[in-house]
Design an enzyme around this catalytic site. Structure first.
Site, PDB file in Angstrom:
ATOM      1  CG  ASP A 187     -11.875  -1.343   3.397  1.00  0.00           C
ATOM      2  OD1 ASP A 187     -11.001  -0.111   3.783  1.00  0.00           O
ATOM      3  OD2 ASP A 187     -12.179  -2.182   1.959  1.00  0.00           O
ATOM      4  CB  CYS A 219      -4.943   1.255   5.773  1.00  0.00           C
ATOM      5  SG  CYS A 219      -5.432   2.225   4.521  1.00  0.00           S
ATOM      6  CB  SER A 220      -5.959  -2.026   2.074  1.00  0.00           C
ATOM      7  OG  SER A 220      -5.948  -2.477   0.800  1.00  0.00           O
ATOM      8  CB  ALA A 221      -6.306   2.760  -0.107  1.00  0.00           C
ATOM      9  CD  GLN A 266     -11.219   5.216   0.665  1.00  0.00           C
ATOM     10  OE1 GLN A 266     -11.093   4.877   1.360  1.00  0.00           O
ATOM     11  NE2 GLN A 266     -11.187   5.233  -0.842  1.00  0.00           N
TER      12      GLN A 266
END
Length: 441
Positions: A187, A219-221, A266
């Site tokens: 992450d 992914c996660s976000a 990000q």
């Protein structure tokens, strides 16, 4: 592809560009260029995994399937335009326990064939994504959707490929959905090797085929790692269609994608990895398309058709050949199907200057500088073994091909060193006399 098209590889500064990207993104939020009103509604807030990553209104995925049953139209996902301007990607967050149904509504309604997953279900002890597929052969029921795992295999050390059979409301229609999960991408971090990421994307495109349906990437976000995957595939499509513009800028591309999905790519480290991977793709494309590189590839093709040809041939002598013998060139792979090309002359080395006493003892006629010869198989009275290329000598016979560029010894007393060792010279394309320079050796 002009050199200026990849000049950004040298001139881009990761830190300054990531600062610019963050500044632009903050300005968009301040000036309401990219609004997120739908995701901020009280009924939808709990559908966002992270409160600072909310789907933009302008490009958000609007669900219509099952709305008549009271399900809302919001999911934390955005359409991302591809290299051809179409809605090539759906970038979304990893499903929450109460958004699993919405996730499969998205997959079914928009005909998703391939899902790219860039995270694990749990990372560093924190839940990052709810599992939306069955782990065993037993079907998983999520609302009206029935999902069955039909195949699971490792694509490489980092990627798992799953094939899922999905049906809706107990219908007889089953759709095949492929999921590629990258298992070792930290992450807010980057993979250790871009090759495994490129392999994952290439396999996704192979499975996707010519379908106009979007790839689902999460992914996660659904912003950092997801953004890297979408951007790499975007540039790959530009290269495949040979439509990369002369003014191409990776920074501008990331900014453009950030107008469609918040926080796309990000971190600075992710941008650096993206920069490195795109540079590697451009370098490979230049090698394939450059005329010079293409000529080199064509000229060297016989050497690299089989990687094993680069290894030492077992037919070559294990020990050094005794002095006084010249071996064929070992630069070509061993092949028994080629016969020795016709030869027309042998060059004899001039010996060292003789003394007066030696001259008086020598015969009047010296050995000519060159002499006419024929292949062993055509020489009258040739021994059968010699006709097949065997040498009556203690040195092991070299089994390399005797093609037009190969060397072969012509005498056991061949002298080594210098430029005048005995060699058979390949037949020229047309009849001609030996070069005049030979008389000056």
């Amino acid at each position: 592809m002009a050199a200026r098209q990849v000049s950004f590889i040298v001139t881009d500064c990761h830190y300054l560009l990531t600062v610019d990207i963050r500044a632009c993104s903050a300005a968009w939020r301040t000036n309401n260029v990219c609004s997120a009103e739908a995701g901020s509604l009280p009924s939808n807030v709990r559908k966002n995994r992270y409160k600072d990553v909310v789907a933009y209104d302008q490009t958000r995925v609007i669900l219509s399937l099952l709305q008549e049953e009271g399900h809302g139209d919001y999911i934390n996902g955005n359409f991302i335009r591809g290299a051809d301007g179409s809605q090539a990607y759906i970038a979304t967050q990893g499903p929450l326990p109460h958004t699993l149904l919405d996730f499969w509504r998205l997959v079914w309604e928009f005909g998703v064939k391939v899902i790219l997953m860039a995270c694990r279900e749990t990372e560093n002890g924190r839940k990052k994504c709810e599992r939306y597929w069955p782990q065993e052969k037993k079907p998983l029921q999520i609302g009206p959707f029935c999902i069955t795992l039909t195949k699971e295999a490792a694509l490489n050390a980092d990627v798992i490929l799953r094939t899922l059979a999905v049906s809706f409301q107990k219908s007889q229609e089953f759709r095949s959905v492929h999921q590629l999960q990258y298992m070792s991408w930290p992450d807010r971090g980057v993979p250790s090797n871009p090759d495994t990421v490129l392999t994952m994307i290439e396999e996704a495109r192979r499975l996707h085929g010519p379908s106009p349906r979007p790839l689902c990437v999460h992914c996660s976000a659904g912003c950092g790692r997801t953004g890297v995957l979408c951007t790499i595939d975007y540039v790959r499509q530009l290269l495949l269609t040979q439509t990369i513009p002369a003014s191409f800028s990776l920074c501008d591309l990331v900014l453009e994608m950030r107008t469609q999905r918040p926080s796309f790519v990000q971190t600075e480290e992710q941008y650096g990895f993206l920069h490195h991977t795109v540079a590697q793709m451009l370098h490979s494309a230049l090698q394939r398309t450059s005329p010079l590189c293409q000529n080199l590839k064509e000229n060297c093709a016989p050497l690299y058709d089989d990687a094993l040809s680069l290894r030492t041939s077992p037919a070559l002598p294990a020990s050094p050949c005794p002095p006084g013998r010249v071996l064929r060139s070992s630069s070509m792979p061993a092949t028994q199907s080629l016969a020795m090309a016709d030869t027309y002359a042998v060059v004899h080395r001039r010996g060292t200057p003789a003394t007066a006493r030696e001259k008086s003892e020598r015969p009047a006629v010296e050995t000519p500088l060159y002499s006419q010869v024929a292949p062993r198989a055509q020489q009258p009275g040739a021994h059968p073994e010699q006709a097949q290329g065997a040498r009556p000598s203690s040195c092991p016979a070299d089994q390399s091909p005797t093609g037009p560029d190969a060397y072969e010894d012509v005498a056991d007393r061949a002298q080594t060193g210098g430029l005048g060792f005995n060699l058979r010279i390949g037949r020229p394309k047309g009849p001609r006399n030996p070069p005049a320079e030979w008389t000056r050796l």
